[in-house]
Motif scaffolding. Structure first.
Motif, short mmCIF file in Angstrom:
data_model
loop_
_atom_site.label_atom_id
_atom_site.label_comp_id
_atom_site.label_asym_id
_atom_site.label_seq_id
_atom_site.Cartn_x
_atom_site.Cartn_y
_atom_site.Cartn_z
N GLU A 1 58.64 -82.34 -45.84
CA GLU A 1 57.53 -81.37 -45.32
C GLU A 1 57.44 -81.45 -43.91
O GLU A 1 57.08 -80.55 -43.16
CB GLU A 1 56.14 -81.57 -46.21
CG GLU A 1 56.36 -80.98 -47.47
CD GLU A 1 55.08 -81.28 -48.26
OE1 GLU A 1 54.15 -81.83 -47.74
OE2 GLU A 1 54.88 -80.72 -49.44
N GLN A 2 57.32 -82.61 -43.33
CA GLN A 2 57.15 -83.10 -41.94
C GLN A 2 58.19 -82.54 -41.02
O GLN A 2 57.92 -82.05 -39.94
CB GLN A 2 56.81 -84.55 -41.84
CG GLN A 2 55.60 -85.02 -42.66
CD GLN A 2 54.40 -84.38 -42.00
OE1 GLN A 2 54.10 -84.30 -40.85
NE2 GLN A 2 53.70 -83.87 -43.06
N THR A 3 59.43 -82.83 -41.50
CA THR A 3 60.56 -82.30 -40.72
C THR A 3 60.56 -80.80 -40.71
O THR A 3 60.59 -80.31 -39.62
CB THR A 3 61.81 -82.53 -41.73
OG1 THR A 3 62.01 -83.96 -41.62
CG2 THR A 3 63.13 -81.97 -40.79
N ALA A 4 60.10 -79.97 -41.65
CA ALA A 4 59.99 -78.52 -41.37
C ALA A 4 58.64 -78.10 -40.62
O ALA A 4 58.89 -77.25 -39.77
CB ALA A 4 59.55 -77.89 -43.05
N LEU A 5 57.81 -79.01 -40.80
CA LEU A 5 56.61 -78.77 -39.67
C LEU A 5 56.79 -79.04 -38.24
O LEU A 5 56.52 -78.14 -37.52
CB LEU A 5 55.41 -79.68 -40.03
CG LEU A 5 54.32 -79.87 -39.10
CD1 LEU A 5 53.53 -78.29 -39.08
CD2 LEU A 5 53.10 -81.08 -39.28
N ARG A 6 57.51 -80.00 -37.85
CA ARG A 6 58.19 -80.08 -36.56
C ARG A 6 59.08 -79.10 -36.19
O ARG A 6 59.07 -78.60 -35.08
CB ARG A 6 58.92 -81.62 -36.56
CG ARG A 6 58.14 -82.93 -36.62
CD ARG A 6 58.85 -84.10 -36.48
NE ARG A 6 58.17 -85.17 -36.65
CZ ARG A 6 58.27 -85.81 -37.56
NH1 ARG A 6 58.98 -85.31 -38.82
NH2 ARG A 6 57.34 -87.08 -38.09
N ALA A 7 59.95 -78.47 -37.11
CA ALA A 7 60.61 -77.27 -36.64
C ALA A 7 59.97 -75.99 -36.30
O ALA A 7 60.14 -75.48 -35.28
CB ALA A 7 61.66 -77.09 -37.84
N ARG A 8 58.85 -76.00 -37.02
CA ARG A 8 57.78 -74.70 -36.97
C ARG A 8 57.16 -75.11 -35.39
O ARG A 8 57.28 -74.11 -34.62
CB ARG A 8 56.79 -74.70 -37.89
CG ARG A 8 57.48 -74.61 -39.15
CD ARG A 8 56.48 -73.73 -40.12
NE ARG A 8 55.40 -74.55 -40.40
CZ ARG A 8 55.50 -75.59 -41.43
NH1 ARG A 8 56.36 -75.57 -42.37
NH2 ARG A 8 54.39 -76.54 -41.69
N ILE A 9 56.61 -76.40 -34.96
CA ILE A 9 56.23 -76.38 -33.89
C ILE A 9 56.97 -76.35 -32.85
O ILE A 9 56.67 -75.64 -31.67
CB ILE A 9 55.35 -78.01 -33.97
CG1 ILE A 9 54.37 -78.17 -34.83
CG2 ILE A 9 55.03 -78.35 -32.47
CD1 ILE A 9 53.78 -79.50 -35.25
N GLU A 10 58.16 -76.80 -32.81
CA GLU A 10 59.23 -76.73 -31.90
C GLU A 10 59.80 -75.14 -31.42
O GLU A 10 59.78 -74.83 -30.27
CB GLU A 10 60.51 -77.66 -31.95
CG GLU A 10 60.21 -78.92 -32.09
CD GLU A 10 61.24 -79.87 -32.88
OE1 GLU A 10 62.42 -79.20 -33.31
OE2 GLU A 10 60.94 -81.12 -32.99
N ALA A 11 59.60 -74.50 -32.50
CA ALA A 11 59.90 -73.07 -32.42
C ALA A 11 58.96 -72.20 -31.77
O ALA A 11 59.02 -71.44 -31.13
CB ALA A 11 60.16 -72.58 -33.95
N ALA A 12 57.33 -72.61 -32.10
CA ALA A 12 56.39 -72.14 -31.46
C ALA A 12 56.42 -72.40 -29.88
O ALA A 12 55.84 -71.43 -29.21
CB ALA A 12 55.01 -72.56 -32.25
N VAL A 13 56.63 -73.74 -29.70
CA VAL A 13 56.63 -74.04 -28.30
C VAL A 13 57.80 -73.31 -27.52
O VAL A 13 57.43 -72.83 -26.33
CB VAL A 13 56.81 -75.57 -28.28
CG1 VAL A 13 57.17 -76.09 -26.60
CG2 VAL A 13 55.70 -76.29 -28.71
#
Length: 209
Positions: free
Chosen positions: A188-200
């Motif tokens: 779940e945390q890996t997926a969260l980081r991916a979403r944050i990085e995509a948003a940035v």
């Protein structure tokens, strides 16, 4: 901007970076903690000094380093550490019974979360899930409440962002060493980081367009 969502590894790194007392220090352990602080700490910096042990690799002796840092500075230290690094140096929790206080914030995702960011975890050529978990995830199924109790350290296991903020403030203001354990899920945390990085990335692209 503040990170959205529930209690998370990026959010913990950001909150810990903000909570270092002026004159104190933050020690950031190897693997994901040091990367999360680099990525998610507030842009205006950390109130105290920031230290790391052997850069981004190597997890031996991290708790002992935090104790030595506190004694050398004569000031409180906050340690952000992962579960595997804490397991490697768990006996050094005994050192925290004396000297300036060390608040240990352990992110426990039951194994090696950093390996979920490597090609062995997903995509072409990835290992099958069982092999990945056995060789890289290395789950242990352990928590640190008993270790804290054995060493006479205050222990907190906050389930929410609000509870984490309260636990961190309580530990920091107590004048004694403490252990705060945050339980998370590696995938779940890996997926969260991916979403944050995509948003940035999307925000940067929009700003440059």
């Amino acid at each position: 901007r503040d990170l959205p969502g529930d209690l998370s590894e990026p959010g913990v790194a950001r909150a810990v970076a903000r909570a270092v007392p002026a004159g104190g220090a933050l020690l950031v352990a190897a693997s994901m903690p040091i990367r999360d602080v680099e990525a998610y700490a507030p842009a205006d910096g950390v109130p105290g000094l920031v230290f790391a042990n052997r850069g981004a690799s190597g997890i031996d002796g991290t708790v002992a380093t935090a104790h030595g840092l506190a004694r050398g500075l004569g000031e409180p230290v906050v340690l952000l550490i992962g579960d595997l690094a804490l397991l490697h140096d768990q006996t050094s929790l005994a050192l925290l019974r004396s000297g300036p206080p060390v608040v240990v914030v352990c992110v426990n995702n039951d194994g090696g979360g950093i390996f979920h960011r490597l090609p062995v975890a997903s995509g072409p050529g990835a290992l099958d899930p069982d092999t990945f978990e056995r060789m890289f995830g290395t789950p242990h199924g352990l928590t640190f409440d008993a270790a804290a109790a054995q060493m006479g350290l205050a222990y907190h296991a906050p389930p929410t962002v609000e509870a984490f903020d309260d636990a961190l403030a309580t530990a920091r203001d107590s004048g004694a060493s403490a252990l705060i354990e945050v339980r998370t899920d590696r995938a779940e945390q890996t997926a969260l980081r991916a979403r944050i990085e995509a948003a940035v990335a999307a925000a940067v692209d929009a700003a440059l367009a």
